[in-house]
Design an enzyme around this catalytic site. Structure first.
Site, PDB file in Angstrom:
ATOM      1  N   LYS A   1       0.847  -1.198   0.000  1.00 60.90           N
ATOM      2  CA  LYS A   1       0.000   0.000   0.000  1.00 60.90           C
ATOM      3  C   LYS A   1       0.881   1.246   0.000  1.00 60.90           C
ATOM      4  O   LYS A   1       1.692   1.442   0.909  1.00 60.90           O
ATOM      5  CB  LYS A   1      -0.915   0.012   1.222  1.00 60.90           C
ATOM      6  CG  LYS A   1      -2.095  -0.912   1.066  1.00 60.90           C
ATOM      7  CD  LYS A   1      -2.949  -0.927   2.298  1.00 60.90           C
ATOM      8  CE  LYS A   1      -3.988   0.165   2.307  1.00 60.90           C
ATOM      9  NZ  LYS A   1      -4.875   0.061   3.498  1.00 60.90           N
TER      10      LYS A   1
HETATM   11  C1  E4P Z   1      -8.175   0.187   3.630  1.00 57.99           C
HETATM   12  O1  E4P Z   1      -7.366  -0.145   2.794  1.00 57.99           O
HETATM   13  C2  E4P Z   1      -8.168   1.515   4.287  1.00 57.99           C
HETATM   14  O2  E4P Z   1      -6.952   1.761   4.897  1.00 57.99           O
HETATM   15  C3  E4P Z   1      -9.318   1.612   5.264  1.00 57.99           C
HETATM   16  O3  E4P Z   1     -10.498   1.153   4.614  1.00 57.99           O
HETATM   17  C4  E4P Z   1      -9.506   2.998   5.827  1.00 57.99           C
HETATM   18  O4  E4P Z   1     -10.701   3.040   6.560  1.00 57.99           O
HETATM   19  P1  E4P Z   1     -11.054   4.233   7.555  1.00 57.99           P
HETATM   20  O5  E4P Z   1     -11.256   5.487   6.754  1.00 57.99           O
HETATM   21  O6  E4P Z   1     -12.317   3.798   8.230  1.00 57.99           O
HETATM   22  O7  E4P Z   1      -9.912   4.384   8.503  1.00 57.99           O
END
Ligand code: E4P
Length: 219
Positions: free
Chosen positions: A87
């Site tokens: 990521k």
């Molecule tokens: C997934 O890859 C993301 O990091 C995650 O869905 C972020 O979610 P949030 O905005 O609820 O922290």
């Protein structure tokens, strides 16, 4: 649309995986921290455990903000498990890192995407998937799902193969709307997965079938 679990909680991943509906897992530093993971070694151990449970891509986020740091971390993460998606955030340094890592064959989940333009740039840099954050757009008074629709439409118009991975999903309607909008994947918290299963008519229906059967059987 495939479903990924958005958690670093091993028990939730085990419980979700048993249902046979989970095709991958996404983690991030906040989710790792919530599970008491605070250093690269424990993150690595947790990611390896997750990869043993789920047969699919496991997204692991870099911590560095500069391109070189992201590239070094991305190479390291990609050696941890068989099917990692590194990521990388949708920043200037992030696009540089995506470009270098993807050219080495490393799969990239381009994270923190909040615009069609960021999604276009990521696709050109080599992102395997782009993660538009629906919930965080809703949080600032915008319609997060519109971003999914727009990216799906632009990618389709230009035959772009990068997957659209709906992220920051907060409730079941987000998941339904992401599917309607054409997202290839939704990554969802375990709580949303359990809520997707529930329907009051299913609950009363199974009770009634059981009661009728038992009446017939003279119980
Ligand atoms: C997934 O890859 C993301 O990091 C995650 O869905 C972020 O979610 P949030 O905005 O609820 O922290």
């Amino acid at each position: 649309m495939k479903i990924f679990l958005d958690t670093a909680n091993i028990q939730e991943i085990r419980d979700g995986a048993r249902l046979g509906v989970i095709s991958g897992v996404t983690t991030n530093p906040s989710l790792a921290s919530a599970e008491g993971i605070g250093n690269p070694e424990s993150y690595k151990a947790a990611v390896r455990e997750i990869a043993d449970i789920v047969d699919g891509p496991i997204s692991v986020e870099v911590i560095s903000l500069d391109a070189k740091g992201m590239i070094d971390e991305g190479r390291e993460i990609s050696s941890w498990i068989d099917n990692p998606w590194v990521k990388i955030p949708s920043t200037k340094d992030g696009f540089e890192a995506i470009s270098v890592l993807s050219s080495e064959g490393i799969q990239i989940n381009q994270t923190l995407c909040f615009s069609v333009n960021q999604a276009i740039l990521g696709s050109q840099a080599g992102s395997t998937a782009v993660s538009p954050f629906i919930g965080r757009l809703d949080d600032i008074g915008l319609e997060g799902i519109d971003l999914i629709k727009d990216i799906v439409a632009v990618y389709k118009e230009h035959n772009i193969e990068t997957k659209v991975l709906a992220a920051s999903i907060r409730h079941t309607l987000h998941c339904t709307l992401a599917a309607h909008a054409g997202a290839h994947i939704s990554t969802i918290p375990y709580k949303v997965l359990t809520q997707m299963i529930e329907h009051p008519l299913t609950a009363t229906g199974v009770e009634r079938f059981k009661a009728d059967w038992e009446k017939m059987a003279g119980k």
